[in-house]
Structures are given as structure tokens and as C-alpha cells.
Design a protein around this motif. Structure first.
Motif, PDB file in Angstrom:
ATOM      1  N   VAL A 166      35.854 -39.387  40.672  1.00  0.00           N
ATOM      2  CA  VAL A 166      35.697 -37.949  40.915  1.00  0.00           C
ATOM      3  C   VAL A 166      35.183 -37.253  39.654  1.00  0.00           C
ATOM      4  O   VAL A 166      35.824 -37.284  38.613  1.00  0.00           O
ATOM      5  CB  VAL A 166      37.029 -37.297  41.358  1.00  0.00           C
ATOM      6  CG1 VAL A 166      36.852 -35.806  41.602  1.00  0.00           C
ATOM      7  CG2 VAL A 166      37.587 -37.983  42.598  1.00  0.00           C
ATOM      8  N   GLU A 167      34.039 -36.617  39.787  1.00  0.00           N
ATOM      9  CA  GLU A 167      33.452 -35.879  38.668  1.00  0.00           C
ATOM     10  C   GLU A 167      33.739 -34.383  38.865  1.00  0.00           C
ATOM     11  O   GLU A 167      33.557 -33.850  39.962  1.00  0.00           O
ATOM     12  CB  GLU A 167      31.938 -36.113  38.643  1.00  0.00           C
ATOM     13  CG  GLU A 167      31.233 -35.345  37.545  1.00  0.00           C
ATOM     14  CD  GLU A 167      29.711 -35.416  37.640  1.00  0.00           C
ATOM     15  OE1 GLU A 167      29.059 -34.875  36.739  1.00  0.00           O
ATOM     16  OE2 GLU A 167      29.184 -35.992  38.621  1.00  0.00           O
ATOM     17  N   VAL A 168      34.194 -33.736  37.799  1.00  0.00           N
ATOM     18  CA  VAL A 168      34.412 -32.292  37.839  1.00  0.00           C
ATOM     19  C   VAL A 168      33.296 -31.633  37.035  1.00  0.00           C
ATOM     20  O   VAL A 168      33.099 -31.946  35.863  1.00  0.00           O
ATOM     21  CB  VAL A 168      35.787 -31.895  37.256  1.00  0.00           C
ATOM     22  CG1 VAL A 168      35.948 -30.378  37.236  1.00  0.00           C
ATOM     23  CG2 VAL A 168      36.914 -32.542  38.051  1.00  0.00           C
ATOM     24  N   VAL A 169      32.560 -30.749  37.695  1.00  0.00           N
ATOM     25  CA  VAL A 169      31.463 -30.040  37.046  1.00  0.00           C
ATOM     26  C   VAL A 169      31.881 -28.577  36.905  1.00  0.00           C
ATOM     27  O   VAL A 169      32.285 -27.941  37.882  1.00  0.00           O
ATOM     28  CB  VAL A 169      30.159 -30.135  37.876  1.00  0.00           C
ATOM     29  CG1 VAL A 169      29.036 -29.343  37.224  1.00  0.00           C
ATOM     30  CG2 VAL A 169      29.762 -31.586  38.068  1.00  0.00           C
ATOM     31  N   ARG A 170      31.795 -28.074  35.684  1.00  0.00           N
ATOM     32  CA  ARG A 170      32.170 -26.684  35.416  1.00  0.00           C
ATOM     33  C   ARG A 170      30.906 -25.878  35.144  1.00  0.00           C
ATOM     34  O   ARG A 170      30.114 -26.254  34.290  1.00  0.00           O
ATOM     35  CB  ARG A 170      33.085 -26.609  34.196  1.00  0.00           C
ATOM     36  CG  ARG A 170      34.389 -27.342  34.338  1.00  0.00           C
ATOM     37  CD  ARG A 170      34.956 -27.646  32.949  1.00  0.00           C
ATOM     38  NE  ARG A 170      36.221 -28.307  32.952  1.00  0.00           N
ATOM     39  CZ  ARG A 170      36.373 -29.628  33.022  1.00  0.00           C
ATOM     40  NH1 ARG A 170      35.328 -30.419  33.113  1.00  0.00           N
ATOM     41  NH2 ARG A 170      37.587 -30.159  32.994  1.00  0.00           N
ATOM     42  N   LYS A 171      30.783 -24.775  35.840  1.00  0.00           N
ATOM     43  CA  LYS A 171      29.706 -23.821  35.562  1.00  0.00           C
ATOM     44  C   LYS A 171      30.373 -22.460  35.380  1.00  0.00           C
ATOM     45  O   LYS A 171      30.388 -21.630  36.280  1.00  0.00           O
ATOM     46  CB  LYS A 171      28.683 -23.796  36.700  1.00  0.00           C
ATOM     47  CG  LYS A 171      27.887 -25.077  36.788  1.00  0.00           C
ATOM     48  CD  LYS A 171      26.723 -24.957  37.739  1.00  0.00           C
ATOM     49  CE  LYS A 171      25.929 -26.251  37.698  1.00  0.00           C
ATOM     50  NZ  LYS A 171      24.777 -26.208  38.589  1.00  0.00           N
ATOM     51  N   TYR A 172      30.966 -22.309  34.209  1.00  0.00           N
ATOM     52  CA  TYR A 172      31.714 -21.093  33.920  1.00  0.00           C
ATOM     53  C   TYR A 172      30.765 -20.001  33.457  1.00  0.00           C
ATOM     54  O   TYR A 172      29.984 -20.197  32.529  1.00  0.00           O
ATOM     55  CB  TYR A 172      32.750 -21.348  32.827  1.00  0.00           C
ATOM     56  CG  TYR A 172      33.908 -22.254  33.224  1.00  0.00           C
ATOM     57  CD1 TYR A 172      34.194 -22.541  34.556  1.00  0.00           C
ATOM     58  CD2 TYR A 172      34.732 -22.800  32.250  1.00  0.00           C
ATOM     59  CE1 TYR A 172      35.264 -23.360  34.892  1.00  0.00           C
ATOM     60  CE2 TYR A 172      35.807 -23.613  32.586  1.00  0.00           C
ATOM     61  CZ  TYR A 172      36.062 -23.890  33.906  1.00  0.00           C
ATOM     62  OH  TYR A 172      37.129 -24.688  34.243  1.00  0.00           O
TER      63      TYR A 172
END
Length: 172
Positions: A37-43
Motif C-alpha cells: 500500500v502506497e500513501v501519496v500526500r498532496k498537501y
């Protein structure tokens, strides 16, 4: 990590960095975030908002935990991904949490926020996580919505106002 997540010393309303809340939640869920599982953050650039930090973190925990469950259920799926996007627009903050899991069938979509509704097997879920999350966001004068279709993944959108009557609790 647990103290940061629970913010028990901050039961009152205070200005809160939502990114910090998301990160402490992800840290607690790290043991479940396998290499699959990859978590991608676009804050985005969002201001602190007045809230009960422990309650907002509980919402993040419920949604992210469900996203991980949805992804891990799909053993045959490659490129399992959770995308977290934050942005500020029109006097509110939006937090979008998307997973590319199996999605939610339309007949279930309308029941997601009902207390005790769960699709999980006995002993795996209480059916209270999203009902509690809905109440918490409502208490903060925000909205929580879900967009999904079977096979297409699921997106939860949390909208919180920059200014709310909850803010007056800070001064008290």
C-alpha cells in the motif's frame, strides 16, 4: 505517537494543524501499511482550524483504516494506493482521502453513516466508525461526503469551515 494522535491534553477546542493530525494517524497505522500500500500526500497550503484535535484525528483514523481494509481485501490488485489531498477554498478546508480499492456498491452507499452498519465479518468491525465520524464533522459544522462506485475506488471528502461557532470555545 499515541499521545500526539489522541491529544488528550487538548480536549478543548484549539487551533489545529490538520497535516500534523494526518501524519500522526498515518504513523499509528504504519504497521498496517504494508509494502503493498502506497500513501501519496498532496498537501496544499491550508491554515490551522479551530477544532477538537483528538476528534478530528479519530475521523482520519476511521477513514484511513477503512481504506487500508478495502485495499488489503483485494489480494489480486497491484498498485494499491491511498491519496490524501488537502486544499483551502471558499473559507473552508477540504481533506480528500481516496483509495483505489474495490469501491462501494450503490445499494450500500446510502447506509455507510448509519450506526452499526458494517460490511465486515463478525468480530472485525462495529459499524460505528463512520457514524461517529459523521457526528464529529457535523459538530464541527462541516460536511463529510463519500463518492464511490463498484470497482472504481472510494473518495471521502471532509469539508471544515475556517470560521465556525466552535471557535468561540477557544476564548472560554
Amino acid at each position: 505517537s499515541l499521545r500526539n494522535f489522541s491529544r488528550l491534553d487538548e480536549a478543548q477546542v484549539k487551533a489545529c494543524d490538520l497535516h500534523e493530525g494526518l501524519e500522526s494517524t498515518l504513523l499509528l497505522l504504519n504497521h498496517r501499511l504494508t509494502s503493498q500500500v502506497e500513501v501519496v500526500r498532496k498537501y496544499g497550503n491550508i491554515p490551522d482550524i479551530a477544532c477538537h484535535p483528538a476528534q478530528i484525528n479519530q475521523v482520519f483514523m476511521n477513514i484511513l483504516s477503512n481504506a487500508i481494509d478495502a485495499l488489503l481485501e483485494r489480494e489480486d490488485q497491484l498498485n494499491k494506493k491511498i491519496l490524501i489531498v488537502t486544499e483551502s477554498q471558499y473559507e473552508q478546508v477540504l481533506i480528500r482521502i481516496y483509495d483505489n480499492g474495490g469501491g462501494i456498491p450503490p445499494e450500500i452507499l446510502g447506509k455507510l453513516f448509519d450506526p452499526f452498519f458494517t460490511t465486515k465479518p463478525v468480530g472485525k468491525g462495529t459499524g460505528l466508525g463512520l457514524a461517529i465520524s459523521y457526528k464529529i464533522i457535523e459538530k464541527h459544522q462541516g460536511k463529510i461526503q463519500v463518492h464511490s462506485s463498484a470497482g472504481e475506488g472510494t473518495e471521502f471528502v471532509i469539508t471544515l469551515p475556517l470560521q465556525s461557532s466552535i471557535e468561540s470555545e477557544i476564548q472560554n
